[in-house]
Design a protein around this motif. Structure first.
Motif, PDB file in Angstrom:
ATOM      1  N   SER A  70       0.733  -1.088   0.002  1.00  0.00           N
ATOM      2  CA  SER A  70       0.136   0.088  -0.033  1.00  0.00           C
ATOM      3  C   SER A  70       0.803   1.488   0.203  1.00  0.00           C
ATOM      4  O   SER A  70       1.912   1.335   0.574  1.00  0.00           O
ATOM      5  N   GLU A  71       0.401   2.154  -0.442  1.00  0.00           N
ATOM      6  CA  GLU A  71       0.934   3.472  -0.822  1.00  0.00           C
ATOM      7  C   GLU A  71       1.475   4.023   0.573  1.00  0.00           C
ATOM      8  O   GLU A  71       0.479   3.809   1.778  1.00  0.00           O
ATOM      9  N   GLY A  72       2.744   4.495   0.864  1.00  0.00           N
ATOM     10  CA  GLY A  72       3.063   4.638   2.084  1.00  0.00           C
ATOM     11  C   GLY A  72       3.693   3.739   3.219  1.00  0.00           C
ATOM     12  O   GLY A  72       4.131   4.038   4.479  1.00  0.00           O
ATOM     13  N   THR A  73       3.599   2.375   3.152  1.00  0.00           N
ATOM     14  CA  THR A  73       4.104   1.598   3.685  1.00  0.00           C
ATOM     15  C   THR A  73       5.571   0.856   3.166  1.00  0.00           C
ATOM     16  O   THR A  73       5.997   1.423   1.861  1.00  0.00           O
ATOM     17  N   PRO A  74       6.390   0.199   3.850  1.00  0.00           N
ATOM     18  CA  PRO A  74       7.669  -0.100   3.297  1.00  0.00           C
ATOM     19  C   PRO A  74       7.789  -0.995   2.118  1.00  0.00           C
ATOM     20  O   PRO A  74       6.806  -1.959   2.295  1.00  0.00           O
ATOM     21  N   VAL A  75       8.890  -1.156   1.368  1.00  0.00           N
ATOM     22  CA  VAL A  75       8.914  -1.961   0.153  1.00  0.00           C
ATOM     23  C   VAL A  75      10.109  -2.715   0.502  1.00  0.00           C
ATOM     24  O   VAL A  75      11.186  -2.409   0.890  1.00  0.00           O
ATOM     25  N   LEU A  76      10.053  -4.062   0.222  1.00  0.00           N
ATOM     26  CA  LEU A  76      11.491  -4.802   0.350  1.00  0.00           C
ATOM     27  C   LEU A  76      11.188  -5.781  -1.073  1.00  0.00           C
ATOM     28  O   LEU A  76      10.176  -6.485  -1.068  1.00  0.00           O
ATOM     29  N   LEU A  77      12.185  -5.746  -1.697  1.00  0.00           N
ATOM     30  CA  LEU A  77      12.472  -6.655  -2.895  1.00  0.00           C
ATOM     31  C   LEU A  77      13.680  -7.370  -2.666  1.00  0.00           C
ATOM     32  O   LEU A  77      14.893  -6.897  -2.442  1.00  0.00           O
ATOM     33  N   ARG A  78      13.462  -8.662  -2.666  1.00  0.00           N
ATOM     34  CA  ARG A  78      14.634  -9.626  -2.106  1.00  0.00           C
ATOM     35  C   ARG A  78      15.373 -10.163  -3.612  1.00  0.00           C
ATOM     36  O   ARG A  78      15.009 -10.472  -4.355  1.00  0.00           O
ATOM     37  N   CYS A  79      16.788 -10.362  -3.362  1.00  0.00           N
ATOM     38  CA  CYS A  79      17.883 -10.433  -4.011  1.00  0.00           C
ATOM     39  C   CYS A  79      18.892 -11.350  -3.522  1.00  0.00           C
ATOM     40  O   CYS A  79      19.440 -11.040  -2.653  1.00  0.00           O
ATOM     41  N   ASN A  80      18.942 -12.602  -4.164  1.00  0.00           N
ATOM     42  CA  ASN A  80      20.254 -13.300  -3.463  1.00  0.00           C
ATOM     43  C   ASN A  80      21.118 -13.783  -4.698  1.00  0.00           C
ATOM     44  O   ASN A  80      20.583 -13.721  -5.947  1.00  0.00           O
ATOM     45  N   TYR A  81      22.179 -13.639  -4.536  1.00  0.00           N
ATOM     46  CA  TYR A  81      23.260 -13.860  -5.699  1.00  0.00           C
ATOM     47  C   TYR A  81      24.346 -15.064  -5.411  1.00  0.00           C
ATOM     48  O   TYR A  81      24.488 -15.616  -4.249  1.00  0.00           O
ATOM     49  N   SER A  82      24.958 -15.726  -6.364  1.00  0.00           N
ATOM     50  CA  SER A  82      26.147 -16.434  -6.108  1.00  0.00           C
ATOM     51  C   SER A  82      27.272 -16.013  -6.942  1.00  0.00           C
ATOM     52  O   SER A  82      26.973 -15.574  -8.222  1.00  0.00           O
ATOM     53  N   SER A  83      28.237 -16.095  -6.684  1.00  0.00           N
ATOM     54  CA  SER A  83      29.547 -15.564  -7.309  1.00  0.00           C
ATOM     55  C   SER A  83      30.901 -16.289  -6.899  1.00  0.00           C
ATOM     56  O   SER A  83      31.156 -16.335  -5.816  1.00  0.00           O
ATOM     57  N   SER A  84      31.512 -16.450  -7.930  1.00  0.00           N
ATOM     58  CA  SER A  84      33.056 -16.901  -7.604  1.00  0.00           C
ATOM     59  C   SER A  84      34.006 -15.916  -7.330  1.00  0.00           C
ATOM     60  O   SER A  84      35.008 -15.992  -6.618  1.00  0.00           O
ATOM     61  N   TYR A  85      33.792 -14.765  -7.537  1.00  0.00           N
ATOM     62  CA  TYR A  85      34.783 -13.808  -7.418  1.00  0.00           C
ATOM     63  C   TYR A  85      33.946 -12.490  -6.743  1.00  0.00           C
ATOM     64  O   TYR A  85      32.548 -12.686  -6.149  1.00  0.00           O
ATOM     65  N   SER A  86      34.489 -11.501  -6.242  1.00  0.00           N
ATOM     66  CA  SER A  86      33.770 -10.299  -5.703  1.00  0.00           C
ATOM     67  C   SER A  86      32.920  -9.704  -6.634  1.00  0.00           C
ATOM     68  O   SER A  86      33.384  -9.161  -7.994  1.00  0.00           O
ATOM     69  N   PRO A  87      31.537  -9.736  -6.333  1.00  0.00           N
ATOM     70  CA  PRO A  87      30.577  -9.111  -7.164  1.00  0.00           C
ATOM     71  C   PRO A  87      30.607  -7.786  -7.172  1.00  0.00           C
ATOM     72  O   PRO A  87      30.585  -6.953  -6.130  1.00  0.00           O
ATOM     73  N   SER A  88      29.840  -7.045  -8.310  1.00  0.00           N
ATOM     74  CA  SER A  88      29.417  -5.826  -8.301  1.00  0.00           C
ATOM     75  C   SER A  88      27.853  -6.218  -8.386  1.00  0.00           C
ATOM     76  O   SER A  88      27.411  -7.136  -9.297  1.00  0.00           O
ATOM     77  N   LEU A  89      27.117  -5.465  -7.748  1.00  0.00           N
ATOM     78  CA  LEU A  89      25.578  -5.720  -7.777  1.00  0.00           C
ATOM     79  C   LEU A  89      24.925  -4.436  -7.994  1.00  0.00           C
ATOM     80  O   LEU A  89      25.518  -3.337  -7.663  1.00  0.00           O
ATOM     81  N   PHE A  90      23.811  -4.620  -8.870  1.00  0.00           N
ATOM     82  CA  PHE A  90      23.174  -3.483  -9.306  1.00  0.00           C
ATOM     83  C   PHE A  90      21.490  -3.518  -9.107  1.00  0.00           C
ATOM     84  O   PHE A  90      21.208  -4.910  -9.151  1.00  0.00           O
ATOM     85  N   TRP A  91      20.846  -2.693  -8.917  1.00  0.00           N
ATOM     86  CA  TRP A  91      19.291  -2.716  -9.149  1.00  0.00           C
ATOM     87  C   TRP A  91      18.880  -1.755 -10.209  1.00  0.00           C
ATOM     88  O   TRP A  91      19.235  -0.773 -10.187  1.00  0.00           O
ATOM     89  N   TYR A  92      18.356  -2.206 -11.060  1.00  0.00           N
ATOM     90  CA  TYR A  92      17.635  -1.406 -12.137  1.00  0.00           C
ATOM     91  C   TYR A  92      16.153  -1.555 -12.110  1.00  0.00           C
ATOM     92  O   TYR A  92      15.421  -2.410 -11.534  1.00  0.00           O
ATOM     93  N   VAL A  93      15.637  -0.165 -12.559  1.00  0.00           N
ATOM     94  CA  VAL A  93      13.987  -0.215 -12.682  1.00  0.00           C
ATOM     95  C   VAL A  93      13.449   0.056 -14.060  1.00  0.00           C
ATOM     96  O   VAL A  93      14.370   0.636 -14.650  1.00  0.00           O
ATOM     97  N   GLN A  94      12.502  -0.567 -14.237  1.00  0.00           N
ATOM     98  CA  GLN A  94      11.917  -0.653 -15.766  1.00  0.00           C
ATOM     99  C   GLN A  94      10.408  -0.045 -15.457  1.00  0.00           C
ATOM    100  O   GLN A  94       9.492  -0.879 -15.184  1.00  0.00           O
ATOM    101  N   HIS A  95      10.168   1.233 -15.806  1.00  0.00           N
ATOM    102  CA  HIS A  95       8.605   1.260 -15.781  1.00  0.00           C
ATOM    103  C   HIS A  95       8.099   0.957 -17.085  1.00  0.00           C
ATOM    104  O   HIS A  95       8.647   0.770 -18.193  1.00  0.00           O
TER     105      HIS A  95
END
Lengths: 114, 117
Positions: free
Chosen positions: A14-39
């Protein structure tokens, strides 16, 4: 090899309430991580990025994410949802020192109710 | 600063026809990516260039898809012949370069929506 899992295909808030979008990753090296949005019918826009500096990353429009190496997670949060936040969100991992090839998650659709 | 340019924005073709997409990255960006995004899915990397060399094309269906970046600047992606399952949005992105210091932040173009009938 690297991979990324977005744990929810849809998140409804609902509008005004907190948002949580979950992401887990696996990587053999030090990762760079990004979030992108697409309207709808728009291009992908970078929200925020983690590249081995501060583990708590602040992005645009009030979003932030915390890199937790022990949990291999990079969850996206926002304290208070706005109607304009309704969009598709993608978590992306790129291995630093590896192949530098980006891998996208399948996406999470954020629905915001008035 | 001009963003990533793509053309055309929309294309409708019949199966077995050929089609080409064009991308002009942000000036000075050495790395260029082509993605395929099928409705309801995340973007799938088709090919990644560093200057005019291919970094990865493991997911490019090479029997029908080809891509080139001859002068290390703009790029074309071609499909010949097209199949129904090629209907998707084709996204082009660019980033500065691939080094241990760079963050690989990608800038995306608006995409080309392809419909194969």
């Amino acid at each position: 090899a690297q991979s990324v899992t977005q744990l929810d295909s849809h998140v409804s808030v609902s509008e005004g309430t907190p948002v949580l979008l979950r992401c887990n990753y696996s990587s053999s090296y030090s990762p760079s991580l990004f979030w992108y949005v697409q309207h709808p019918n728009k291009g992908l826009q970078l929200l925020l990025k983690y590249t081995s500096a501060a583990t708590l990353v602040k992005g645009i429009n009030g979003f932030e994410a915390e890199f937790k190496k022990s949990e291999t997670s990079f969850h996206l949060t926002k304290p208070s949802a706005h109607m304009s936040d309704a969009a598709e969100y993608f978590c992306v991992v790129t291995e630093s020192g590896g192949s530098y090839i980006p891998t996208f998650g399948r996406g999470t659709s954020l629905i915001v109710h008035p | 600063e001009a963003g990533v340019a793509q053309s055309p924005r929309y294309k409708i073709i019949e199966k077995r026809q050929s089609v080409a997409f064009w991308c002009n990255p942000i000036s000075g960006h050495a790395t260029l990516y082509w993605y395929q995004q099928i409705l309801g899915q995340g973007p799938k990397l088709l090919i990644q260039f560093q200057n005019n060399g291919v970094v990865d094309d493991s997911q490019l269906p090479k029997d029908r898809f080809s891509a080139e970046r001859l002068k290390g600047v703009d790029s074309t992606l071609k499909i010949q012949p097209a199949k129904l399952e090629d209907s998707a949005v084709y996204l082009c992105a660019s980033s500065l370069r691939l080094t241990s210091e760079s963050s690989y932040e990608q800038y995306f173009g608006p995409g080309t929506r392809l419909t194969v009938t």
